[in-house]
Design an enzyme around this catalytic site. Sequence first.
Site, PDB file in Angstrom:
ATOM      1  N   CYS A   9       3.966   3.395   5.701  1.00  0.00           N
ATOM      2  CA  CYS A   9       4.198   1.942   5.625  1.00  0.00           C
ATOM      3  C   CYS A   9       3.256   1.211   6.573  1.00  0.00           C
ATOM      4  CB  CYS A   9       5.644   1.598   5.980  1.00  0.00           C
ATOM      5  SG  CYS A   9       6.882   2.293   4.869  1.00  0.00           S
TER       6      CYS A   9
ATOM      7  N   CYS B 181       8.273   4.287   9.453  1.00  0.00           N
ATOM      8  CA  CYS B 181       7.532   4.889   8.337  1.00  0.00           C
ATOM      9  C   CYS B 181       6.024   4.821   8.581  1.00  0.00           C
ATOM     10  CB  CYS B 181       7.922   4.156   7.054  1.00  0.00           C
ATOM     11  SG  CYS B 181       6.908   4.528   5.630  1.00  0.00           S
TER      12      CYS B 181
END
Length: 99
Positions: free
Chosen positions: A27, A24
Amino acid sequence: MTDQNFKTETDAGVTLTDFWATWCGPCRMQSPVVEALADDRKDVKFVKMDVDANPDTPKSFGIMAIPTLLVKKNGDVVEKIVGYHTKDQLNEILDKYTK
């Protein structure tokens, strides 16, 4: 943080759990912000949970997108924050539960 120890690790005081995954991109942007916040805020317990390795906990909280930050106070969810947020934004949210 794992599915097995999540409840016991986040039941006391104010906690912020960073739900993330290695693949991600957002993230990877959020993680350093959370880590810097953890260095500054000793009144909050910060933990991370990899959603791929621990799917049960995110599912139980209806987490459908990452990064998601879950703020709990004394075991109760008080904020669910989805997407990237700055350190100032997160400080403002945490201040509501620690002051």
